[in-house]
Design a protein around this motif. Structure first.
Motif, PDB file in Angstrom:
ATOM      1  N   ASN A 122     140.265 -36.416  84.389  1.00 27.72           N
ATOM      2  CA  ASN A 122     139.586 -36.507  85.233  1.00 27.72           C
ATOM      3  C   ASN A 122     139.730 -35.681  86.416  1.00 27.72           C
ATOM      4  O   ASN A 122     140.834 -35.838  87.122  1.00 27.72           O
ATOM      5  N   GLY A 123     138.722 -34.676  86.510  1.00 24.34           N
ATOM      6  CA  GLY A 123     139.265 -33.727  87.473  1.00 24.34           C
ATOM      7  C   GLY A 123     138.404 -33.984  89.101  1.00 24.34           C
ATOM      8  O   GLY A 123     138.139 -32.907  89.669  1.00 24.34           O
ATOM      9  N   SER A 124     138.081 -34.782  89.199  1.00 22.83           N
ATOM     10  CA  SER A 124     137.233 -35.472  90.471  1.00 22.83           C
ATOM     11  C   SER A 124     138.182 -36.466  91.198  1.00 22.83           C
ATOM     12  O   SER A 124     139.009 -37.140  90.686  1.00 22.83           O
ATOM     13  N   GLY A 125     137.868 -36.728  92.520  1.00 19.93           N
ATOM     14  CA  GLY A 125     138.456 -37.528  93.210  1.00 19.93           C
ATOM     15  C   GLY A 125     137.808 -39.098  93.081  1.00 19.93           C
ATOM     16  O   GLY A 125     137.960 -39.879  93.911  1.00 19.93           O
ATOM     17  N   SER A 126     137.134 -39.180  92.264  1.00 14.95           N
ATOM     18  CA  SER A 126     136.496 -40.629  91.857  1.00 14.95           C
ATOM     19  C   SER A 126     137.041 -41.317  90.453  1.00 14.95           C
ATOM     20  O   SER A 126     136.831 -40.476  89.289  1.00 14.95           O
ATOM     21  N   ALA A 127     137.664 -42.240  90.478  1.00 10.11           N
ATOM     22  CA  ALA A 127     138.188 -43.110  89.271  1.00 10.11           C
ATOM     23  C   ALA A 127     136.782 -43.307  88.607  1.00 10.11           C
ATOM     24  O   ALA A 127     135.909 -43.834  88.879  1.00 10.11           O
ATOM     25  N   ASP A 128     137.329 -43.691  87.487  1.00  8.42           N
ATOM     26  CA  ASP A 128     136.459 -44.222  86.337  1.00  8.42           C
ATOM     27  C   ASP A 128     137.031 -45.228  85.288  1.00  8.42           C
ATOM     28  O   ASP A 128     138.298 -45.542  85.372  1.00  8.42           O
ATOM     29  N   LYS A 129     136.485 -45.563  84.313  1.00  5.24           N
ATOM     30  CA  LYS A 129     136.793 -46.578  83.379  1.00  5.24           C
ATOM     31  C   LYS A 129     136.212 -46.165  82.013  1.00  5.24           C
ATOM     32  O   LYS A 129     135.127 -46.016  81.917  1.00  5.24           O
ATOM     33  N   LEU A 130     136.970 -46.164  80.864  1.00  7.42           N
ATOM     34  CA  LEU A 130     136.595 -46.214  79.450  1.00  7.42           C
ATOM     35  C   LEU A 130     136.266 -47.378  79.126  1.00  7.42           C
ATOM     36  O   LEU A 130     136.917 -48.480  79.219  1.00  7.42           O
ATOM     37  N   THR A 131     134.696 -47.717  79.004  1.00 11.09           N
ATOM     38  CA  THR A 131     134.482 -48.960  78.637  1.00 11.09           C
ATOM     39  C   THR A 131     134.079 -49.374  77.073  1.00 11.09           C
ATOM     40  O   THR A 131     134.290 -50.392  76.676  1.00 11.09           O
TER      41      THR A 131
END
Length: 163
Positions: A65-74
């Motif tokens: 993740n090259g951004s400042g926003s976290a995510d989730k693999l769903t």
């Protein structure tokens, strides 16, 4: 009202109107950025060890993740199986989970002995040298198509040894 008071009132009204336009424009831009600012994800080191049986297989890869926003693999989908789940290993026990975190400016590693993709009820048994196409689905980012290289059963990615 005298002319000076009228001019001052008009000037204050114009200033207030200009400020309100500027504030609404700023807030509009901010919400558009949040709405469209999806995490920048990339995938590497994707592989599947050749399955021992035609019933199940595992998949491993690294999501950056090259951004400042976290995510989730769903979830994960593939033509290879209609029953694909995401697992994590904690205290030497494997358990199915609904999602895995992809930290902001960080990495999610799906690797042997840890979190991984589990394919059940394979429609065919991949052989060494084949490629298995999967689509990774995330909470925020657009889906990402990835090809898992089918490797020897004992293969381990060089990336999985770099924590």
């Amino acid at each position: 009202m005298n002319r000076r008071t009228t001019l001052r009132t008009a000037l204050l009204a114009a200033t207030a109107l200009t400020a309100s336009f500027a504030i609404s424009a700023c807030s509009s831009d901010a919400s558009d950025t949040a709405k469209d600012g999806k995490p920048a994800l990339s995938v590497s080191d994707a592989f599947m060890p050749e399955p021992v049986t035609a019933d199940m297989a595992g998949g491993f890869l690294v999501v950056k993740n090259g951004s400042g926003s976290a995510d989730k693999l769903t979830s994960v989908t593939s033509a290879l199986s209609g029953d694909i789940t995401i697992h994590e290993t904690k205290n030497q026990k494997m358990q199915q989970v609904t999602s895995l975190d992809v930290p902001a400016n960080g990495v999610l590693r799906l690797e042997r002995g840890g979190s991984h993709i589990m394919f059940m009820g394979l429609k065919s048994k991949p052989k060494v040298g084949d490629k298995v196409t999967v689509e990774l689905h995330f909470e925020k980012a657009d889906p990402v198509k990835v090809e898992l290289d089918v490797k020897e059963r004992t293969y381990n990615s060089a990336a999985s040894s770099h924590h």
